[in-house]
Scaffold this motif. Structure first.
Motif, PDB file in Angstrom:
ATOM      1  N   CYS A 175      -0.365   1.709   5.289  1.00  0.00           N
ATOM      2  CA  CYS A 175       0.357   1.535   4.978  1.00  0.00           C
ATOM      3  C   CYS A 175       2.090   1.604   5.697  1.00  0.00           C
ATOM      4  O   CYS A 175       2.354   3.031   5.687  1.00  0.00           O
ATOM      5  N   ARG A 176       2.689   1.299   6.570  1.00  0.00           N
ATOM      6  CA  ARG A 176       3.675   1.963   6.905  1.00  0.00           C
ATOM      7  C   ARG A 176       4.619   0.507   7.595  1.00  0.00           C
ATOM      8  O   ARG A 176       4.637   0.032   7.610  1.00  0.00           O
ATOM      9  N   TRP A 177       6.064   1.104   8.385  1.00  0.00           N
ATOM     10  CA  TRP A 177       7.289   0.419   8.809  1.00  0.00           C
ATOM     11  C   TRP A 177       6.537   0.498  10.110  1.00  0.00           C
ATOM     12  O   TRP A 177       5.865   1.402  11.312  1.00  0.00           O
TER      13      TRP A 177
ATOM     14  N   PRO B  53       7.658  -3.444   6.851  1.00  0.00           N
ATOM     15  CA  PRO B  53       6.278  -3.087   7.036  1.00  0.00           C
ATOM     16  C   PRO B  53       4.908  -3.880   6.277  1.00  0.00           C
ATOM     17  O   PRO B  53       4.893  -4.939   6.709  1.00  0.00           O
TER      18      PRO B  53
ATOM     19  N   ALA C 250       0.778  -3.016   5.249  1.00  0.00           N
ATOM     20  CA  ALA C 250       0.341  -2.311   4.445  1.00  0.00           C
ATOM     21  C   ALA C 250      -1.507  -3.373   4.050  1.00  0.00           C
ATOM     22  O   ALA C 250      -1.311  -4.156   3.671  1.00  0.00           O
TER      23      ALA C 250
ATOM     24  N   ARG D 244       9.129  -8.030   2.246  1.00  0.00           N
ATOM     25  CA  ARG D 244       9.407  -6.608   1.771  1.00  0.00           C
ATOM     26  C   ARG D 244      10.561  -5.840   2.668  1.00  0.00           C
ATOM     27  O   ARG D 244      10.628  -3.927   2.864  1.00  0.00           O
TER      28      ARG D 244
END
Lengths: 794, 271
Positions: free
Chosen positions: B132-134, B160, B162, B234
């Motif tokens: 999970c990251r941008w 993001p 995920a 998101r």
């Protein structure tokens, strides 16, 4: 089984009568052991007495029901019973300290405390926030993935159990050192690395699958966790308070919904209330349930719809003790009796005995009571979501619990008897062990120490864990666990749960197991201070607390003594800070062949921020800003990470100066509200040096700070002590030059000082007491040291 | 079509979990969006009432077997004809994360020659597991994809991710051929890149899952069916960004909004 004690009833299904009426003490204990109900002699005698009055023998179903209800896990005997402590009589630790603190603080915004599955506080408009934190240590020791996953699943159901929609999860974990010597591992104990991987994967799998962001947590490493892994799972939910239904009455139908009931999770509570042994794996594996998050996701949807259309009169989750606990407690809560037909309960496999059906802790099940006229509608809602729901009985007027299987009555117990286990009085005292303050010369290379601290597992970045949890799902995570592009460690998470409101929820925690080795009172006090200051650091206020104790066997006087000390601290510090406890949970009997667990208190803090646009993160924002240290530094290195590096424990643990803490916290909040604070970071493990380094590499700026300016006690005369002391109630704050006068005005009368400035060159520099540079290092390298340490371990 | 008349169907099934924030994104733009359980859609058979269809993120059916596989087969079995008619009618379908996986498993993407009987690509397990990251995305589409018409070609967007199964791959022996088709048909929409817009070239974490050719999102040859692994819903409001606290000025919305806006714009322009 011994023939004379256990009589097989002539039924088509397995049912035993236990020949209790004439049994001698030895036989009573034999019965308890054979059935695995974990009742002691005093309790068995009370049971015997009850059935003597009823002039009949009990069935296995009845004894199992009593065993579950009276277990430590369900009844929390240690926290509810009488204790003689150092000649002082304590009538219930819960009432005397924890709940008492809430009573004294008595805030208007508490909606439900210590009563329901979770604590509830008001939030915004009609909305309330529910929060619960659970322990799942024992199951995670035996089956790390399943134990941790079901821990998360269980705490999410606690939130559903107060009609709240789960919006965030937390997890706080304690493992043995990942490089623990395999040769030293006793039989039956799993290696910390294996446990670590399983637990982390289990938590991630459940939260991610359910679409609930995991936003806050902590990971601690301690030798005592090798045999006793510590797994705390928390969940936060949102509910319209006007939809909170708790008005079940006789005649309402009992409905069980969700997963089917199986042989997984039999005697989980008895298992949780005993020490772990070499045989735990073989004996207790069935006590660990099997997780199915998708089932719970569907269950959640149905429950929220039932809540919104106000179709049910009460709800509770099926957790420890399974149906036995949920049915019994529901009946008791509403002053009813209950009749349940156990053969109606949908099963995973045939051939389960009635007692197994009644105590099974299979996951993803909820119990609802539904007024007759709404039953059809409720079942329709469940059907729409592909969730199985079955009416299994009803509440009655007579205060008696009656269980039937294929029309045969298999249990008949008075609810009043069931919830009155015999009181015990435990006698204990606390003798503080002798410790020594180490003496060693000041090291010449403090940069080296800082690097080693940043790569110590307790301080190093937990990014390798955090990234495996979805912390973004729902799209409401405003302050994330990892800050910005450089993934700095934020002090707390902030959520914006309502589309039409800027109000935010602030989640943080505090945990200091190392201090617990020296002093349980100050350990607990420090955990509260840490949880609250983490919350305050991002802009949280109006803070509510949750307590989660992980302790050793409370039947051993010294373990109980330290528990009493910790509870005393809970009262003292919570009342001083004006932060009520709203929920909690204890896990006792954490003992393995390697010894007891280090007394570990987790404090979770739930605050609010009136406007998320005010929330503050921890990374440096610009060069040339002034860095202030708020709070006083003492020579408090006992249990510190610095001492641990040197292989010593020390003596003087950080204290909490309750007389001034609250005003310091309030001043920080006022500064944040005035918009002056560009960054704020709490000082904890590794002290000032680590906090400053974290702010630097998270923001990409350097700092030049002067240790001579640090507000401190007179005797604190060494650079290393000032840099690495872990004194409580301290913050590093970044303020622009222009805002400094106003900030200083707001902080008037509090211990604070400007230590120096942020710099464009990415160097972290400290001037020592003699005015010379005592620590200088590259911010990028400090950052990569911090980031890499733990990810390369696993 | 007037904006207020636009009606989006956000489908869900057990395990879907990004439906609420997806709905919020559409509503913020003034369009109506219904979250519809597939059971309901099967019962009512009213897919044709909707202007566009969204498969949101989540773990449909627990992602057992392969991510998205069960839901894809389920949909084809129960609603295959309606879905085909919907696509043929040129009505847009958006798949986000698990939704992208469903579209690929169902043969709706890349759909080189119309809906394929077998999946022509896969979203395989990430090289480094769940993350999970941008991340940054480079817009590659020349104008075919209706979901990115408001995004200039070459623009770098941040959103993001995920997921555990997002590694876009073609069958090894057809890699070159299929990639050429993607380009020829203007089906390539997003590629993973650095913050400065350099292609990730497979490097972690810029390419977070090990996707072939850094592929993050593609559309069908008509540009009306679009799937992507990152979550635009998101990355809608400024406060969802990971570094908003470091910025002094911030636009009110962020990059994910462009995807929803492009769709709504397209529907408005469509008669």
């Amino acid at each position: 089984m011994t023939q004379s004690l256990f009589i097989r009833r002539k039924t088509l299904f397995p049912l035993y009568e236990i020949n209790l009426l004439g049994a001698e003490d030895k036989q009573l204990l034999e019965v308890s052991r054979e059935l695995g109900v974990g009742l002691n002699l005093g309790e068995m005698k009370k049971v015997q007495d009850y059935f003597q009055r009823k002039e009949r023998n009990p069935t296995d179903v009845e004894l199992q029901t009593i065993g579950q209800t009276w277990s430590e896990h369900c009844f929390h005997k240690t926290f509810k019973d009488k204790i003689q402590f150092d000649g002082k009589k304590i009538d219930s630790l819960l009432k005397t300290y924890i709940a008492k603190a809430t009573e004294k603080v008595n805030p208007k915004w508490c909606f439900s405390v210590f009563e329901d599955n979770a604590g509830i506080v008001s939030f915004d408009k009609d909305y309330g926030v529910a929060i619960k934190v659970e322990t799942h240590n024992h199951p995670s020791a035996v089956e790390p993935f399943g134990g941790a996953a079901t821990g998360t699943g269980g705490v999410i159901r606690d939130i559903l159990g107060v009609w709240a929609d789960p919006i965030a999860c937390t997890d706080i974990l304690g493992f043995g050192p990942l490089d623990f010597d395999y040769k030293k591992l006793p039989a039956g104990v799993k290696h910390p690395k294996y446990v670590y991987r399983g637990v982390v994967a289990g938590i991630g799998s459940y939260g991610n699958n359910m679409g609930i962001p995991t936003v806050n947590g902590a990971v601690c490493f301690d030798e005592s966790y090798v045999g006793n892994v510590v797994v705390y799972c928390g969940c936060v939910g949102l509910l319209p308070l006007s939809k909170f239904r708790k008005n079940a009455k006789a005649g309402d139908i009992i409905v069980v919904a969700g997963g089917r009931t199986g042989l997984d999770g039999i005697h989980g509570v008895t298992f949780a209330s005993a020490e772990l042994t070499e045989k735990s794996e073989a004996v207790s594996r069935p006590a660990v349930q099997i997780a199915n998050p998708i089932e719970e996701e569907k269950l959640k949807r149905a429950i929220i719809e039932i809540r919104d259309s106000e179709l049910a009169s009460a709800i509770t989750d099926l957790g420890g003790g399974g149906l036995s606990s949920a049915v019994g407690e529901t009946a008791k809560k509403f002053g009813c009796g209950a009749e349940v037909e156990l053969d109606k309960v949908p099963l995973k496999h045939s051939g389960m005995a009635p007692w197994e059906i009644y105590v099974s802790e299979s996951q993803e099940r909820m119990l609802l009571t539904v007024p007759k006229e709404n039953l059809e509608k409720v079942l329709e809602v469940f059907e729409k979501e592909d969730v199985e729901a079955t009416p299994i009985g009803r509440l009655t007027t007579d205060g008696v619990l009656i269980l039937r299987y294929e029309r045969v009555k298999v249990a008949e117990l008075d609810i009043s008897f069931l919830f009155k286990p015999p009181h015990t009085v435990r006698i204990t005292k606390y003798e503080s062990p002798e410790f020594e303050e180490p003496s060693f010369p000041e090291p010449s290379d403090l940069s080296e120490i800082l690097r080693r601290l940043l790569s110590s597992p307790n301080i190093a970045s937990k990014e390798s864990i955090v990234r495996t949890y979805d912390h973004e799902v729902k799209g409401n995570t405003v302050i994330k666990p990892l800050q910005g592009v450089h993934a700095g460690p934020n002090d707390a998470a902030v959520l914006k749960p309502l589309s039409d409101s800027w109000k935010g929820i602030v989640l943080s925690c505090g945990i200091n197991p190392c201090y617990g080795k020296i002093d349980p009172y100050w350990m607990a006090a420090s955990a509260i201070d840490e949880a609250v200051r983490n919350n305050v650091a991002v802009g949280g206020r109006r803070i509510a607390l949750l307590d989660n104790f992980t302790w050793g066997n409370p039947e051993k006087p010294e373990r109980l003594g330290s528990l009493v000390k910790a509870c005393e601290a809970c009262y003292d510090v919570a009342t001083a800070l004006g932060t009520p406890f709203i929920s909690g949970k204890d896990s006792l009997y954490n003992e393995s062949p390697l010894g007891p667990v280090t007394p570990t208190l987790l404090i979770s803090a739930l605050g609010i921020v009136p406007d998320i646009r005010l929330a503050v993160s921890m990374e440096t924002k610009a060069s040339g800003d002034i860095i202030y240290l708020v709070g006083e530094t003492f020579k408090e290195l006992g249990g510190s990470e610095y001492y641990r590096l040197r292989g010593v424990l020390g003596k003087t643990v950080p204290k909490v100066r309750v007389a001034q803490v609250r005003s310091v916290f309030k001043a920080v909040t006022a500064a944040i509200d005035s918009g002056l604070v560009k960054a704020c970071h709490d000082l904890s493990e590794g002290g000032l040096a680590v906090a400053a380094a974290e702010m630097c590499f998270a923001g990409g700026y350097g700092m030049k700070l002067d240790l001579r300016k640090v507000p401190r006690e007179v005797f604190l005369d060494r650079d290393d002590y000032i840099l690495f002391s872990e004194s409580n109630s301290r913050f590093l704050v970044e303020i622009s030059k222009r805002g400094s006068a106003e900030f200083e005005n707001l902080m008037k009368g509090k211990p604070f000082a400007a230590l120096g400035k942020t710099t464009r060159d990415k160097r972290l520099r400290f001037l020592g007491l003699k005015g010379k540079t005592v620590l200088e290092d590259s911010v990028d390298e400090l950052g990569s040291t911090w980031r890499k340490a733990l990810s390369s371990e696993v | 079509m007037k904006r207020v008349d636009i009606k989006i169907c956000i489908l869900r099934v057990g395990g879907t979990n990004c439906d609420a924030e997806t709905k919020r994104s559409f509503e913020e733009l003034g369009a109506k969006a219904d979250i519809v359980h597939v059971n309901e859609l099967v019962k009512r058979r009213n897919l044709a009432e909707y202007s566009a269809l969204v498969f949101p993120g989540g773990f449909s059916y627990g992602d057992y077997v392969r991510a998205g596989a069960i839901w894809a087969k389920w949909i084809l079995a129960r609603l295959g004809k309606e879905l085909e008619a919907f696509v043929d009618d040129g009505r847009p379908i958006l798949g986000i994360c698990n939704g992208f996986q469903v579209l690929v498993e169902a043969g709706l993407l890349p759909a080189f020659n119309g809906i394929s009987q077998q999946p022509e690509a896969a979203l395989a397990s990430n090289v480094r597991g769940y993350g999970c990251r941008w991340i940054s995305l480079k817009h590659e589409n020349m104008g075919k994809c209706i979901f990115t018409q408001k995004v200039p070609k070459g623009k770098v967007l941040r959103m993001p991710i995920a997921h555990g199964e997002g590694r876009f791959v073609f069958p090894k022996e057809k890699e070159k051929e299929f990639l050429k088709k993607l380009y020829d048909n203007d089906q390539l929409v997003f590629r993973y890149c650095t913050g400065d817009g350099e292609y990730a070239e497979g490097r972690f974490p810029e390419n977070p899952n090990g996707s072939f050719h850094d592929i993050a999102g593609i559309c069908n040859p008509e540009g009306t069916v679009f799937g992507l692994m990152p979550h635009p819903e998101r990355a809608f409001y400024w406060w969802q960004q990971p570094d908003w606290t470091s910025k002094t000025r911030m636009p009110e919305y962020c990059d994910g909004k462009l995807v929803f806006e492009s769709l709504i714009d397209y529907l408005e322009r469509k008669s």
